[in-house]
Design an enzyme around this catalytic site. Structure first.
Site, mmCIF file in Angstrom:
data_model
loop_
_atom_site.group_PDB
_atom_site.id
_atom_site.type_symbol
_atom_site.label_atom_id
_atom_site.label_comp_id
_atom_site.label_asym_id
_atom_site.label_seq_id
_atom_site.Cartn_x
_atom_site.Cartn_y
_atom_site.Cartn_z
ATOM 1 N N GLU A 1 31.955 45.999 25.605
ATOM 2 C CA GLU A 1 33.080 45.876 26.554
ATOM 3 C C GLU A 1 34.217 46.816 26.160
ATOM 4 O O GLU A 1 35.393 46.442 26.177
ATOM 5 C CB GLU A 1 33.595 44.422 26.575
ATOM 6 C CG GLU A 1 32.526 43.412 26.931
ATOM 7 C CD GLU A 1 33.041 41.973 27.017
ATOM 8 O OE1 GLU A 1 34.283 41.774 27.063
ATOM 9 O OE2 GLU A 1 32.208 41.051 27.050
ATOM 10 N N HIS B 1 37.444 45.417 22.519
ATOM 11 C CA HIS B 1 38.706 45.529 23.261
ATOM 12 C C HIS B 1 39.756 45.961 22.235
ATOM 13 O O HIS B 1 40.346 45.126 21.542
ATOM 14 C CB HIS B 1 39.077 44.192 23.909
ATOM 15 C CG HIS B 1 38.101 43.766 24.958
ATOM 16 N ND1 HIS B 1 37.943 44.448 26.137
ATOM 17 C CD2 HIS B 1 37.208 42.743 25.001
ATOM 18 C CE1 HIS B 1 37.008 43.864 26.875
ATOM 19 N NE2 HIS B 1 36.540 42.825 26.191
ATOM 20 N N GLU C 1 31.468 34.652 22.690
ATOM 21 C CA GLU C 1 32.726 34.206 22.063
ATOM 22 C C GLU C 1 32.624 32.790 21.489
ATOM 23 O O GLU C 1 33.501 31.964 21.718
ATOM 24 C CB GLU C 1 33.877 34.325 23.073
ATOM 25 C CG GLU C 1 34.036 35.750 23.587
ATOM 26 C CD GLU C 1 35.083 35.908 24.703
ATOM 27 O OE1 GLU C 1 35.723 34.910 25.060
ATOM 28 O OE2 GLU C 1 35.232 37.034 25.209
ATOM 29 N N ASN D 1 27.463 37.852 21.560
ATOM 30 C CA ASN D 1 28.529 38.786 21.935
ATOM 31 C C ASN D 1 29.888 38.193 21.560
ATOM 32 O O ASN D 1 30.130 37.003 21.766
ATOM 33 C CB ASN D 1 28.458 38.990 23.459
ATOM 34 C CG ASN D 1 29.285 40.142 23.967
ATOM 35 O OD1 ASN D 1 29.191 41.247 23.438
ATOM 36 N ND2 ASN D 1 30.094 39.905 24.992
ATOM 37 N N ASP E 1 37.267 49.011 25.724
ATOM 38 C CA ASP E 1 38.489 49.561 26.310
ATOM 39 C C ASP E 1 39.498 49.726 25.186
ATOM 40 O O ASP E 1 39.417 49.040 24.169
ATOM 41 C CB ASP E 1 39.040 48.734 27.488
ATOM 42 C CG ASP E 1 39.147 47.250 27.232
ATOM 43 O OD1 ASP E 1 39.428 46.840 26.077
ATOM 44 O OD2 ASP E 1 38.974 46.460 28.182
HETATM 45 O O1 G2I Z 1 38.864 39.148 29.185
HETATM 46 C C1 G2I Z 1 38.171 40.353 29.053
HETATM 47 C C2 G2I Z 1 36.698 40.108 28.758
HETATM 48 C C3 G2I Z 1 36.548 39.444 27.401
HETATM 49 N N1 G2I Z 1 35.142 39.256 27.066
HETATM 50 C C4 G2I Z 1 34.363 38.545 28.069
HETATM 51 C C5 G2I Z 1 34.540 39.157 29.443
HETATM 52 O O2 G2I Z 1 33.836 38.408 30.401
HETATM 53 C C6 G2I Z 1 35.991 39.245 29.818
HETATM 54 O O3 G2I Z 1 36.061 39.818 31.130
HETATM 55 C C7 G2I Z 1 37.109 39.400 31.938
HETATM 56 C C8 G2I Z 1 37.049 40.138 33.259
HETATM 57 O O4 G2I Z 1 37.221 41.504 33.007
HETATM 58 C C9 G2I Z 1 38.159 39.649 34.199
HETATM 59 O O5 G2I Z 1 37.986 40.206 35.500
HETATM 60 O O6 G2I Z 1 37.040 38.018 32.146
HETATM 61 C C10 G2I Z 1 38.146 37.543 32.876
HETATM 62 C C11 G2I Z 1 38.107 36.020 32.936
HETATM 63 O O7 G2I Z 1 38.110 35.466 31.674
HETATM 64 C C12 G2I Z 1 38.139 38.137 34.287
HETATM 65 O O8 G2I Z 1 39.311 37.742 34.978
HETATM 66 C C13 G2I Z 1 39.132 36.904 36.046
HETATM 67 C C14 G2I Z 1 40.521 36.465 36.480
HETATM 68 O O9 G2I Z 1 41.128 35.767 35.404
HETATM 69 C C15 G2I Z 1 40.423 35.571 37.635
HETATM 70 O O10 G2I Z 1 41.713 35.259 38.096
HETATM 71 C C16 G2I Z 1 39.596 36.210 38.746
HETATM 72 O O11 G2I Z 1 39.391 35.308 39.802
HETATM 73 O O12 G2I Z 1 38.464 37.532 37.118
HETATM 74 C C17 G2I Z 1 38.252 36.648 38.180
HETATM 75 C C18 G2I Z 1 37.356 37.325 39.212
HETATM 76 O O13 G2I Z 1 37.972 38.471 39.699
#
Ligand code: G2I
Length: 469
Positions: free
Chosen positions: A268, A240, A163, A205, A270
């Site tokens: 990724e 996404h 990003e 990515n 969805d």
């Molecule tokens: O935002 C969706 C994806 C966008 N592209 C990059 C990916 O890395 C990103 O993944 C998401 C995860 O799916 C989430 O699970 O990235 C988020 C963070 O930017 C992740 O969320 C975080 C929560 O915000 C936190 O509160 C939590 O502690 O996940 C953390 C671990 O569970």
């Protein structure tokens, strides 16, 4: 990479143990002989990755989650466990417990790993964000070296930067990386990763680059520059997406990156909708998934598709887009959504698969000029059955189709997907499912089924008649 693929094939051919040695729990699954009945078997048959982003906690604590991940997918990505805040929360203090468990699980189950991610503006600890200049660069180089070296030979590909382009006019994202190091941080990251693990495939990515737009144009320019220095192997399209909004330019956009000599990957995937979903929305979602997965299946240089989570309840979407959700392939009780079936269909269809048999690959299509053309091909035969893929091509705009054929011998359909009708007898008459009947002229869709047959007999390939509805 080759080793990984061979290993996966060897595992899929026989009994698959959902090995959880690292987690201290064991269970096993025996694949049925209809190999293309899972996403994993279908993707293996066409040499693609079908991946899933996994959450460490679920993998540790939930046997059904583990079993489904091992059975349905041949590639894993850590949803969070390989990010900087998880692997180096304090300067030089590395913690690999979660990332190791995921890589161990993948190896135990013959799966490859797509690593995510070294350099991102998010989920990076404040100690990094507070650095600048040479100290920031040194932290980045040390981090990439340490993580890439740890998993060298075990992680097949990496999202090196994530990003880095903004959402407006294709400018570089205004992040602490850009402010601290200038645009050169991208090249430095790739140089470091290339040197640390010369055999890993290196990806850039991003999201909202699926269409041909200002943001993907900027990624294209960056990719061109990195490729010319042999620092880049692929581009990851996060994808996404929103229900009904798969970009019309997606194929052409991915193709222009392939034309640069790069791989592409759906990293990724969805497809979110306003919850709760009704039947027609789930059908639309199935059609959207089928289209995206088909794009990858039909592009030789698309390495695979990773879905961003297993069950709808595992998804990040509702937290970030209140009122939206249900974007994945499985319900929370692990039942399969229509999008699962259409994804399976897309992985098994369209004649892109490697031949698995010396039998005639397809029927001869009827003369052109009729409203639609349909063919059958044998995907994977076994003694008493076989999996087939069917293709329907619209020669004019269609709102539905019916295909019919007669089995010459003992073949009978036992189960099917993306087709419905009178299917189980000697004469088969099947029509489109709710989501794959509307086709533009020239467009193709697929369906599939398993048959039973006399032990040892050849699975025949009858001629199919296709009629518009
Ligand atoms: O935002 C969706 C994806 C966008 N592209 C990059 C990916 O890395 C990103 O993944 C998401 C995860 O799916 C989430 O699970 O990235 C988020 C963070 O930017 C992740 O969320 C975080 C929560 O915000 C936190 O509160 C939590 O502690 O996940 C953390 C671990 O569970």
């Amino acid at each position: 990479m080759l080793l990984n693929r061979q290993r996966r094939r060897a595992v899929i051919a026989g009994a698959v143990t959902v090995a959880t040695a690292a987690l201290g729990i064991g269970l096993s699954t025996q694949f049925a002989s209809a190999q293309a009945a899972t996403l994993r078997a279908a993707a293996d048959a066409i040499g693609k990755d079908i991946g899933v982003a996994v959450a460490y906690d679920q993998l540790m604590n939930n046997a059904t989650y583990r079993n489904t991940v091992a059975t349905e997918f041949n590639s894993l990505t850590a949803e969070n466990a390989m990010k900087w805040d998880a692997t180096e929360p304090q300067d030089g203090n590395y913690t690999f417990t979660q990332a190791d468990a995921i890589v161990d699980f993948a190896e135990d189950n013959g799966q490859s790993v797509h690593g995510h991610t070294f350099v991102w503006h998010s989920q990076t600890p404040s100690w990094v964000q507070n650095l600048s200049g040479t100290a920031l660069q040194a932290a980045m180089v040390d981090h990439i070296n340490t993580v890439a070296n740890r998993y060298e030979g075990r992680v097949e590909s990496w999202d090196v930067v994530n990003e880095v382009v903004s959402d407006s006019n294709g400018a570089m994202r205004d992040s602490f990386w850009l402010r601290g190091l200038g645009e050169g941080f991208v090249t430095t990251a790739f140089q470091t990763a290339r040197a640390a693990d010369p055999n890993a495939d290196l990806y850039i990515n991003d999201y909202s680059i699926e269409a041909d737009n200002a943001k993907s144009d900027r990624i294209y320019t960056i990719a061109q520059g990195l490729k010319s220095q042999n620092l880049l192997d692929g581009v990851g399209f996060q994808s996404h997406l929103i229900l009904g909004q798969v970009p019309s330019t997606m194929e052409a956009n991915l193709q222009r990156f392939v034309d640069l000599g790069l791989k592409v990957r759906i990293t990724e995937l969805d497809i979110r909708l306003q919850t709760p979903a009704d039947g027609s929305e789930l059908a639309q979602q199935a059609a959207d998934y089928e289209r995206v997965v088909n794009i990858c299946a039909e592009l030789a240089d698309c390495s695979g598709v990773t879905v961003w989570g297993l069950r709808d309840g595992d998804s990040w979407v509702p937290d970030v887009f209140p009122g939206y959700g249900a974007p994945l392939l499985f319900n929370d009780d692990y039942s399969k959504k229509p999008a699962y079936t259409s994804t399976l269909n897309a992985l098994g269809g369209d004649g892109t698969e490697e031949p698995t048999t010396s039998q005639p690959a397809t029927t001869t299509p009827p003369p052109s000029g009729s409203g639609c053309t349909a063919t059958l091909s044998v995907q994977s035969p076994w003694n008493t059955g076989a999996t087939y893929a069917g293709t329907v091509k619209a020669n004019q705009a269609l709102t539905g189709w019916t295909v019919t054929w007669t089995w010459p011998g003992s073949e009978r359909i036992s189960n099917s997907w993306s087709i419905q009708g009178t299917l189980s007898g000697a004469t088969v008459t099947g029509s489109n499912a709710a989501y794959n009947g509307t086709l533009a002229a020239g467009q193709t869709t697929t369906f599939g089924f398993n048959i039973t047959k006399a032990d040892g007999s050849t699975a025949s390939v009858p001629t199919v008649t296709c009629t518009p509805a």
